[in-house]
Design an enzyme around this catalytic site. Structure first.
Site, PDB file in Angstrom:
ATOM      1  N   SER A   1       0.832  -1.215   0.000  1.00  0.00           N
ATOM      2  CA  SER A   1       0.000   0.000   0.000  1.00  0.00           C
ATOM      3  C   SER A   1       0.860   1.256   0.000  1.00  0.00           C
ATOM      4  CB  SER A   1      -0.922   0.020   1.221  1.00  0.00           C
ATOM      5  OG  SER A   1      -1.802  -1.079   1.187  1.00  0.00           O
TER       6      SER A   1
ATOM      7  N   GLY B   1      -5.908  12.088  -1.229  1.00  0.00           N
ATOM      8  CA  GLY B   1      -7.099  12.292  -0.412  1.00  0.00           C
ATOM      9  C   GLY B   1      -8.369  12.396  -1.228  1.00  0.00           C
ATOM     10  N   LEU B   2      -9.131  11.319  -1.247  1.00  0.00           N
ATOM     11  CA  LEU B   2     -10.421  11.323  -1.940  1.00  0.00           C
ATOM     12  C   LEU B   2     -11.550  11.044  -0.936  1.00  0.00           C
ATOM     13  CD1 LEU B   2     -11.923  11.445  -4.692  1.00  0.00           C
ATOM     14  CD2 LEU B   2     -11.620   8.963  -4.843  1.00  0.00           C
TER      15      LEU B   2
ATOM     16  N   CYS C   1      -6.579   7.695 -11.564  1.00  0.00           N
ATOM     17  CA  CYS C   1      -5.517   7.268 -10.641  1.00  0.00           C
ATOM     18  C   CYS C   1      -5.900   5.956  -9.963  1.00  0.00           C
ATOM     19  CB  CYS C   1      -5.275   8.334  -9.572  1.00  0.00           C
ATOM     20  SG  CYS C   1      -4.994   9.975 -10.250  1.00  0.00           S
TER      21      CYS C   1
ATOM     22  N   GLU D   1      -9.978   1.224  -2.671  1.00  0.00           N
ATOM     23  CA  GLU D   1      -9.862   1.268  -4.147  1.00  0.00           C
ATOM     24  C   GLU D   1     -11.107   0.687  -4.817  1.00  0.00           C
ATOM     25  OE1 GLU D   1      -7.208   2.518  -5.593  1.00  0.00           O
ATOM     26  OE2 GLU D   1      -5.757   2.558  -3.963  1.00  0.00           O
TER      27      GLU D   1
HETATM   28  P1  FAD Z   1     -19.223   3.156   2.004  1.00  0.00           P
HETATM   29  O1  FAD Z   1     -19.118   3.772   0.673  1.00  0.00           O
HETATM   30  O2  FAD Z   1     -19.935   3.904   3.072  1.00  0.00           O
HETATM   31  O3  FAD Z   1     -19.905   1.733   1.843  1.00  0.00           O
HETATM   32  C1  FAD Z   1     -20.378   0.936   2.919  1.00  0.00           C
HETATM   33  C2  FAD Z   1     -20.908  -0.371   2.327  1.00  0.00           C
HETATM   34  O4  FAD Z   1     -22.012  -0.077   1.457  1.00  0.00           O
HETATM   35  C3  FAD Z   1     -19.872  -1.088   1.452  1.00  0.00           C
HETATM   36  O5  FAD Z   1     -20.040  -2.475   1.565  1.00  0.00           O
HETATM   37  C4  FAD Z   1     -20.241  -0.636   0.058  1.00  0.00           C
HETATM   38  O6  FAD Z   1     -19.812  -1.524  -0.956  1.00  0.00           O
HETATM   39  C5  FAD Z   1     -21.752  -0.615   0.174  1.00  0.00           C
HETATM   40  N1  FAD Z   1     -22.350   0.248  -0.845  1.00  0.00           N
HETATM   41  C6  FAD Z   1     -22.216   1.584  -1.018  1.00  0.00           C
HETATM   42  N2  FAD Z   1     -22.906   2.018  -2.077  1.00  0.00           N
HETATM   43  C7  FAD Z   1     -23.511   0.910  -2.597  1.00  0.00           C
HETATM   44  C8  FAD Z   1     -24.355   0.669  -3.726  1.00  0.00           C
HETATM   45  N3  FAD Z   1     -24.718   1.649  -4.562  1.00  0.00           N
HETATM   46  N4  FAD Z   1     -24.774  -0.604  -3.945  1.00  0.00           N
HETATM   47  C9  FAD Z   1     -24.376  -1.607  -3.142  1.00  0.00           C
HETATM   48  N5  FAD Z   1     -23.584  -1.456  -2.073  1.00  0.00           N
HETATM   49  C10 FAD Z   1     -23.152  -0.215  -1.809  1.00  0.00           C
HETATM   50  N6  FAD Z   1      -9.238   6.489   0.524  1.00  0.00           N
HETATM   51  C11 FAD Z   1      -8.507   7.470  -0.079  1.00  0.00           C
HETATM   52  O7  FAD Z   1      -9.058   8.409  -0.661  1.00  0.00           O
HETATM   53  N7  FAD Z   1      -7.140   7.449  -0.044  1.00  0.00           N
HETATM   54  C12 FAD Z   1      -6.459   6.453   0.599  1.00  0.00           C
HETATM   55  O8  FAD Z   1      -5.222   6.456   0.617  1.00  0.00           O
HETATM   56  C13 FAD Z   1      -7.206   5.417   1.257  1.00  0.00           C
HETATM   57  N8  FAD Z   1      -6.576   4.446   1.988  1.00  0.00           N
HETATM   58  C14 FAD Z   1      -7.325   3.562   2.727  1.00  0.00           C
HETATM   59  C15 FAD Z   1      -6.681   2.679   3.619  1.00  0.00           C
HETATM   60  C16 FAD Z   1      -7.418   1.806   4.410  1.00  0.00           C
HETATM   61  C17 FAD Z   1      -6.724   0.907   5.386  1.00  0.00           C
HETATM   62  C18 FAD Z   1      -8.832   1.769   4.277  1.00  0.00           C
HETATM   63  C19 FAD Z   1      -9.642   0.809   5.098  1.00  0.00           C
HETATM   64  C20 FAD Z   1      -9.470   2.638   3.414  1.00  0.00           C
HETATM   65  C21 FAD Z   1      -8.733   3.551   2.647  1.00  0.00           C
HETATM   66  N9  FAD Z   1      -9.367   4.494   1.826  1.00  0.00           N
HETATM   67  C22 FAD Z   1      -8.625   5.482   1.190  1.00  0.00           C
HETATM   68  C23 FAD Z   1     -10.817   4.579   1.800  1.00  0.00           C
HETATM   69  C24 FAD Z   1     -11.496   3.560   0.917  1.00  0.00           C
HETATM   70  O9  FAD Z   1     -11.218   3.824  -0.434  1.00  0.00           O
HETATM   71  C25 FAD Z   1     -12.999   3.580   1.245  1.00  0.00           C
HETATM   72  O10 FAD Z   1     -13.129   2.979   2.525  1.00  0.00           O
HETATM   73  C26 FAD Z   1     -13.844   2.861   0.230  1.00  0.00           C
HETATM   74  O11 FAD Z   1     -13.925   3.593  -0.967  1.00  0.00           O
HETATM   75  C27 FAD Z   1     -15.281   2.596   0.735  1.00  0.00           C
HETATM   76  O12 FAD Z   1     -15.836   3.739   1.280  1.00  0.00           O
HETATM   77  P2  FAD Z   1     -16.522   3.676   2.726  1.00  0.00           P
HETATM   78  O13 FAD Z   1     -15.596   2.996   3.658  1.00  0.00           O
HETATM   79  O14 FAD Z   1     -16.958   5.052   3.053  1.00  0.00           O
HETATM   80  O15 FAD Z   1     -17.769   2.726   2.551  1.00  0.00           O
END
Ligand code: FAD
Length: 395
Positions: free
Chosen positions: A102, A141-142, A249, A374
């Site tokens: 990562s 940061g997204l 990206c 991702e």
């Molecule tokens: P949510 O979007 O809130 O989703 C919660 C659940 O609902 C999930 O199961 C999801 O699949 C489901 N869901 C949501 N919408 C729908 C739909 N339309 N239909 C069906 N199911 C749905 N982000 C960055 O920007 N930069 C980073 O460097 C980065 N590093 C990370 C490192 C770690 C260790 C972790 C855990 C996360 C990191 N992330 C980072 C964030 C990561 O990309 C997000 O956690 C991810 O995109 C999911 O977003 P969320 O956790 O808010 O879940």
């Protein structure tokens, strides 16, 4: 009659996929494997246990010296290697730990790629050579506290103040955040989502580390706080608007995960094989029981299929024909199957499967993050579902 010699069966490479690699690709893989074996492997369980990455700056420089930071980018001090070579490096890094992969993915595929693809000449010259050398660390940061899978709803905002930009908002779960020298931050503007190059020593920027993780513990994860961060006009990426910027990206980083996840799978499969051969119950190695063999065989099958898929996608990427939906297929399949391999390996090790003395539960816990970041498994299912049916099911 073909007299070509058939090589012996190799439990490390059951389907004989190595024969599809060039000598150069194998050399890159060997050099990354060597660094992992010597520099990271002896300490990784301890780092994971303590939830820390000691000496991360020197480690990043060593990774830079090896050429793996932004390794598939051209120019600006980057190694300019192939996508397949980059993938093989990701596999080796993640065979050691998903947290280390990562660090490299976020640096190269998210932060550096964003600057390389969308930045001005000044951004590139200022940051890319130092980032390639590991002298500067980047983050991306997204995600926000209330916005993950649906980044179009982000709340972080950039507004104009004279010629400057003022950024306000919060980013969450940002890999490398607290150790970064530069953050690529995506924010809403009057003109749609735009990307900004933010030196982390800018007033109003802070990045508190997120604690209490039980996954990716050997990786720094942070919140980014943007409190009236004032940036010059040229901090913005000039030519990209909307989600196309961040998604381009993410597509790069997801490609690395397609390979990387198979590294965690390989490590767990090898641990299970070795343990099952050594562990004796009912007077024989547990590897001699049919139920154990079924597990080992299923793991070997899914591992081999996953690596073949990764290699196929790598060849397509090198040929310039890889589609984002195909990256989604790879990310979805390979992380899901790698997690299943780790969980199955965990059962083969019995009680020892829950110990950090073995790599399996560490990989298993790490892959829970990889399954989510991702693009979650659900998001990639919807991407492929839309590609198959022509119907979007996101809303
Ligand atoms: P949510 O979007 O809130 O989703 C919660 C659940 O609902 C999930 O199961 C999801 O699949 C489901 N869901 C949501 N919408 C729908 C739909 N339309 N239909 C069906 N199911 C749905 N982000 C960055 O920007 N930069 C980073 O460097 C980065 N590093 C990370 C490192 C770690 C260790 C972790 C855990 C996360 C990191 N992330 C980072 C964030 C990561 O990309 C997000 O956690 C991810 O995109 C999911 O977003 P969320 O956790 O808010 O879940």
């Amino acid at each position: 009659m073909n007299n070509r010699k058939i090589s012996a069966f190799d439990p490390q490479d059951p389907a004989g996929i190595d024969e599809l690699l060039t000598p150069e690709e194998k050399a890159v893989r060997a050099s990354v494997r060597q660094l992992c074996d010597e520099r990271i492997e002896p300490h990784i369980a301890e780092w994971f246990e303590h939830g820390s990455l000691p000496d991360v700056r020197n480690l990043t420089k060593e990774l830079g010296a090896l050429g793996v930071l932004g390794m598939h980018l051209e120019g600006y001090g980057c190694a300019g290697m192939s996508a397949t070579e980059y993938g093989l490096a990701c596999l080796e890094l993640e065979a050691t730990d998903s947290g280390i992969r990562s660090l490299v993915s976020v640096q190269g595929s998210l932060a550096m790629f964003a600057i390389w693809q969308w930045g001005t000449e000044q951004h590139k010259e200022e940051w890319l050579p130092r980032m390639a050398a590991g002298e500067a660390i980047g983050c991306f940061g997204l995600t926000e506290p209330d916005v993950g899978s649906d980044p179009g709803s982000m709340r972080t905002r950039a507004r104009r103040d004279g010629g400057d930009w003022i950024l306000d908002g919060r980013k969450m779960w940002i890999t490398n955040g607290s150790i970064a020298d530069v953050a690529v931050v995506w924010a809403q503007t009057d003109d749609g989502v735009r990307g900004f190059v933010v030196p982390t020593n800018t007033a109003g920027f802070s990045a508190p580390e997120i604690k209490h993780k039980l996954s990716l513990r050997a990786s720094v994860t942070s919140e980014l706080v943007l409190d009236s961060v004032r940036l010059p006009a040229e901090a913005a990426f000039p030519d990209v608007r909307g989600l196309k910027g961040p998604l381009s990206c993410l597509n790069e980083a997801r490609y690395g995960i397609v390979w990387g996840a198979m590294g965690a799978a390989r490590s767990s499969l090898q641990a299970a094989l070795s343990y099952a051969n050594d562990r004796v119950q009912f007077g024989r190695p547990v590897a001699g029981f049919q139920l154990t063999q079924q597990k080992l065989v299923d793991m070997a099958l899914e591992y081999s299929k996953g690596v073949l898929l990764a290699l196929h996608l790598g060849r397509r990427k090198d040929a310039g024909t890889l589609r984002p939906e195909q990256v989604s297929m790879g990310k979805l399949n390979n992380v899901r199957e790698a997690l299943e391999i780790c969980r199955t390996a965990r059962t083969v090790l019995g009680a020892n499967g829950i110990s950090l003395e073995y790599p399996v539960i560490r990989h298993m816990n790490n892959l829970e993050s990889v399954l989510t970041y991702e693009g979650t498994v659900e998001m990639h299912t919807l991407v492929v579902g839309q590609a198959l049916t022509g119907l979007a099911a996101f809303r």
